[in-house]
Design a protein around this motif. Structure first.
Motif, short mmCIF file in Angstrom:
data_model
loop_
_atom_site.label_atom_id
_atom_site.label_comp_id
_atom_site.label_asym_id
_atom_site.label_seq_id
_atom_site.Cartn_x
_atom_site.Cartn_y
_atom_site.Cartn_z
N MET A 109 9.40 66.81 19.03
CA MET A 109 8.87 65.55 18.55
C MET A 109 9.02 64.49 19.65
N ARG A 110 7.94 63.76 19.92
CA ARG A 110 7.96 62.72 20.95
C ARG A 110 8.69 61.50 20.41
N LYS A 111 9.65 61.00 21.19
CA LYS A 111 10.43 59.83 20.80
C LYS A 111 10.29 58.77 21.87
N THR A 112 10.14 57.53 21.43
CA THR A 112 9.97 56.40 22.32
C THR A 112 11.15 55.46 22.17
N GLY A 113 11.65 54.98 23.30
CA GLY A 113 12.83 54.13 23.31
C GLY A 113 12.60 52.74 22.76
N LEU A 114 13.64 51.94 22.83
CA LEU A 114 13.64 50.57 22.34
C LEU A 114 13.30 49.61 23.48
N ALA A 115 12.94 48.40 23.13
CA ALA A 115 12.64 47.37 24.13
C ALA A 115 13.93 46.98 24.85
N PRO A 116 13.81 46.57 26.11
CA PRO A 116 15.02 46.12 26.82
C PRO A 116 15.58 44.85 26.20
N ILE A 117 16.89 44.71 26.31
CA ILE A 117 17.56 43.47 25.89
C ILE A 117 18.10 42.85 27.17
N VAL A 118 17.35 41.92 27.72
CA VAL A 118 17.70 41.24 28.96
C VAL A 118 17.17 39.81 28.89
N ASP A 119 17.70 38.96 29.75
CA ASP A 119 17.14 37.63 29.93
C ASP A 119 17.56 37.13 31.30
N LEU B 30 17.20 54.91 16.91
CA LEU B 30 15.76 54.74 16.73
C LEU B 30 15.42 54.34 15.29
N LYS B 31 16.09 54.97 14.33
CA LYS B 31 15.85 54.65 12.93
C LYS B 31 16.25 53.21 12.61
N ALA B 32 17.38 52.78 13.15
CA ALA B 32 17.87 51.42 12.89
C ALA B 32 17.24 50.38 13.82
N THR B 33 16.51 50.83 14.84
CA THR B 33 16.01 49.98 15.92
C THR B 33 17.12 49.10 16.49
N GLN B 34 18.26 49.75 16.74
CA GLN B 34 19.43 49.09 17.32
C GLN B 34 20.06 50.03 18.34
N TYR B 35 20.40 49.48 19.49
CA TYR B 35 21.09 50.29 20.48
C TYR B 35 22.45 50.74 19.97
N TYR B 36 22.79 51.99 20.22
CA TYR B 36 24.09 52.57 19.91
C TYR B 36 24.48 52.39 18.45
N ALA B 37 23.57 52.77 17.55
CA ALA B 37 23.78 52.59 16.11
C ALA B 37 24.62 53.69 15.47
N HIS B 38 24.74 54.85 16.13
CA HIS B 38 25.53 55.93 15.54
C HIS B 38 26.98 55.45 15.42
N LEU C 10 33.43 43.61 19.66
CA LEU C 10 32.00 43.66 19.33
C LEU C 10 31.71 44.65 18.21
N HIS C 11 32.49 45.69 18.13
CA HIS C 11 32.31 46.71 17.11
C HIS C 11 32.36 46.11 15.70
N ALA C 12 33.14 45.05 15.53
CA ALA C 12 33.31 44.43 14.21
C ALA C 12 32.17 43.46 13.86
N LEU C 13 31.33 43.12 14.81
CA LEU C 13 30.27 42.14 14.58
C LEU C 13 29.00 42.78 14.06
N ALA C 14 28.17 41.98 13.43
CA ALA C 14 26.82 42.40 13.06
C ALA C 14 26.01 42.58 14.35
N TYR C 15 25.00 43.44 14.29
CA TYR C 15 24.22 43.76 15.49
C TYR C 15 23.66 42.52 16.21
N PRO C 16 23.03 41.58 15.51
CA PRO C 16 22.52 40.41 16.24
C PRO C 16 23.61 39.64 16.99
N ASP C 17 24.81 39.60 16.42
CA ASP C 17 25.92 38.92 17.08
C ASP C 17 26.42 39.70 18.29
N ARG C 18 26.37 41.02 18.20
CA ARG C 18 26.73 41.86 19.35
C ARG C 18 25.78 41.58 20.51
N VAL C 19 24.49 41.58 20.20
CA VAL C 19 23.47 41.35 21.22
C VAL C 19 23.63 39.97 21.85
#
Length: 162
Positions: free
Chosen positions: A1-11, A28-36, A53-62
């Motif tokens: 199955m072909r899998k496509t990555g996520l967008a970069p998180i940079v600025d 990929l399912k969560a559309t979040q880096y390192y979701a496992h 960071l592990h204790a934070l919600a994903y947007p706060d981690r980012v």
């Protein structure tokens, strides 16, 4: 199955770019880096930054990564892969690392999360006198090295953020 990555998180604050291979199925399912939940990435980079960071919600981690000057992406844009293991990657399409890096004026360091990321990333980037390239042990739970052994190597990233 072909899998496509996520967008970069940079600025424009990015001084350290962390590159994985290709996100696993949970990410990929969560559309979040390192979701496992067993992936040690957020604990490892949190330790480097001195934050839980592990204790934070994903947007706060980012957001915390951005404030610290840390960006995320992957060296493989897409690939055929059954499951999530790097060993199962077939027919990879390289991400445009050089294109991304060209738009990051403060970038000093690129670190590769795991052997596949390092091998493919170094092939794509070639020799770069303008960047420090660092190979890291994979944060994946598939790589059974103890956390403290991984962390001792990842901790060196703190020096690149000063």
């Amino acid at each position: 199955m072909r899998k496509t990555g996520l967008a970069p998180i940079v600025d424009d604050r990015t001084t350290l770019l962390l590159l994985g291979s290709l996100p696993g199925d949970a990410s990929l399912k969560a559309t979040q880096y390192y979701a496992h939940p067993q992936n040690a990435f957020w604990r490892l980079i949190g330790r480097v930054l001195g934050q839980d960071l592990h204790a934070l919600a994903y947007p706060d981690r980012v957001e915390a990564l951005g404030v610290a000057g840390v960006g995320l992406w992957d060296v493989i844009a897409s690939a055929d892969r059954a499951g999530s293991l790097d060993a199962a990657v077939r027919t990879p399409e390289a991400a445009d690392l050089n294109g991304l890096i060209a738009g990051l004026p403060r970038l000093k360091t690129v670190a590769f999360n795991g052997a596949l990321a390092a091998r493919n990333g170094r092939r794509s980037l070639g020799e770069r006198a303008d960047l420090t390239l660092i190979d890291l042990p994979s944060s994946s739970p598939a790589h059974a090295r103890p956390f403290e052994q991984k962390a001792a190597i990842w901790d060196r990233l703190a020096l690149t953020l000063r």
